[in-house]
Design a protein around this motif. Sequence first.
Motif, PDB file in Angstrom:
ATOM      1  N   ARG A   1      46.235  26.366  40.482  1.00  0.00           N
ATOM      2  CA  ARG A   1      45.640  27.520  39.431  1.00  0.00           C
ATOM      3  C   ARG A   1      43.993  27.288  39.231  1.00  0.00           C
TER       4      ARG A   1
ATOM      5  N   TYR B   1      42.567  29.610  40.941  1.00  0.00           N
ATOM      6  CA  TYR B   1      42.726  31.413  40.831  1.00  0.00           C
ATOM      7  C   TYR B   1      42.081  31.975  39.796  1.00  0.00           C
ATOM      8  N   GLU B   2      42.210  31.160  38.648  1.00  0.00           N
ATOM      9  CA  GLU B   2      42.321  31.262  37.219  1.00  0.00           C
ATOM     10  C   GLU B   2      40.269  31.925  37.393  1.00  0.00           C
TER      11      GLU B   2
ATOM     12  N   ASP C   1      38.898  33.627  40.488  1.00  0.00           N
ATOM     13  CA  ASP C   1      39.057  34.203  41.319  1.00  0.00           C
ATOM     14  C   ASP C   1      39.757  35.115  40.639  1.00  0.00           C
TER      15      ASP C   1
ATOM     16  N   SER D   1      39.967  38.626  42.096  1.00  0.00           N
ATOM     17  CA  SER D   1      41.090  39.242  43.966  1.00  0.00           C
ATOM     18  C   SER D   1      42.544  38.512  43.622  1.00  0.00           C
ATOM     19  N   GLN D   2      42.438  37.098  43.087  1.00  0.00           N
ATOM     20  CA  GLN D   2      43.452  36.118  42.623  1.00  0.00           C
ATOM     21  C   GLN D   2      44.555  36.255  41.548  1.00  0.00           C
TER      22      GLN D   2
ATOM     23  N   ASN E   1      45.823  40.155  42.123  1.00  0.00           N
ATOM     24  CA  ASN E   1      46.806  40.179  43.602  1.00  0.00           C
ATOM     25  C   ASN E   1      48.135  39.396  42.651  1.00  0.00           C
ATOM     26  N   ALA E   2      48.217  38.410  41.878  1.00  0.00           N
ATOM     27  CA  ALA E   2      48.732  38.063  41.075  1.00  0.00           C
ATOM     28  C   ALA E   2      49.577  39.694  40.235  1.00  0.00           C
TER      29      ALA E   2
END
Length: 75
Positions: A43, A46-47, A49, A51-52, A55-56
């Motif tokens: 986490r 991605y928190e 990023d 792009s991520q 995607n989420a």
Amino acid sequence: MADVWLPSLKTDTPQAGFELAVKLSRMGVKLTQPSDQVRSHLRAAYEQDSSQLINASHVIAVHFQTVAAANNWWR
């Protein structure tokens, strides 16, 4: 996973449907990576990023399409 956590895709409102879509997404991640420790570690990456995060959001949107179809909201 013995517990029934998804008795139906039917919801009373679109907002409840969106909340169900978020839950479906979270449960997918939890089933894919059952370790709380690993998910917590990931986490942090991605928190930060965008792009991520996008995607989420896409995954949630796909789940919401499924819930909307189950509730016949596109009539």
